[in-house]
Motif scaffolding. Sequence first.
Motif: not given
Length: 263
Positions: A135, A150-152
Amino acid sequence: MPSRLALRLAYDGTRFFGFQRQPGKRTVEGELLSALTDIGAIADSRTAHYRSSSRTDRGVSAICNIASVDTEFEPGRLPLATNAHMDDVWCTGVVELSDTFDVRMAKSRTYVCFLLYDGQDIRSMKAAAKAFVGTHDFSRYARIDKRDPVRTIHLLDVSADDELITFRIRGDSFLWNQARRIVWALDQVGKGKAEPEELSPGNYPLNRIGLVRPERLVLESIDIGHEFLPANRGGNLLETMRRRLVSSHTDLFFARTILSSLE
């Protein structure tokens, strides 16, 4: 009584101005909704509670994108009827959902990107790919809009043979241009223009982050937690897709890899 049906879609992105509807331009979404209206499956997108799982950019193709509508049309007949009214888009499966299910809330999305192998250092690219897993704030690797940056990313695999480098990226969701920028940066490492440790999403030192061509990117799969009833019973759908993709992509290595993914 209407049922919520999800349609699994494949399409040749080189034939469209992207997925999302745009006034006066041919788009995947426009082609699909026009077909559904023509066959009487829906009256319009609003009353059908139309939703899609992913909005690919102009030039990006898909083996699996997903759209849903509320309709009284028989599920088993819907793919064949829809395909008869679409060009360059193919419905390859259908599944019935609960009336509250939102295909936008998919568990994961997987993209595959292809580059021609030209002596890049694959070991360095594999090492650099590790920095993206997890993340992170991907502001520097995307065209930022109002969404949370914000990305995973769950998986970023790099593999190669004598002709192609294949990047497989799986995440919960992606920002605009995120996958294409990540692959571009990894290619810079492979060419010796950047070091693996320089690619941290939060601390990338290069002044410019480029993009790989959209034609190199394919939306491979979307996991919504349901198994689709396949529409390709006689092989004709697959053969039509094969012919169209070969005619569209002058890069035969790329076309060949796409076709093998459709087996």
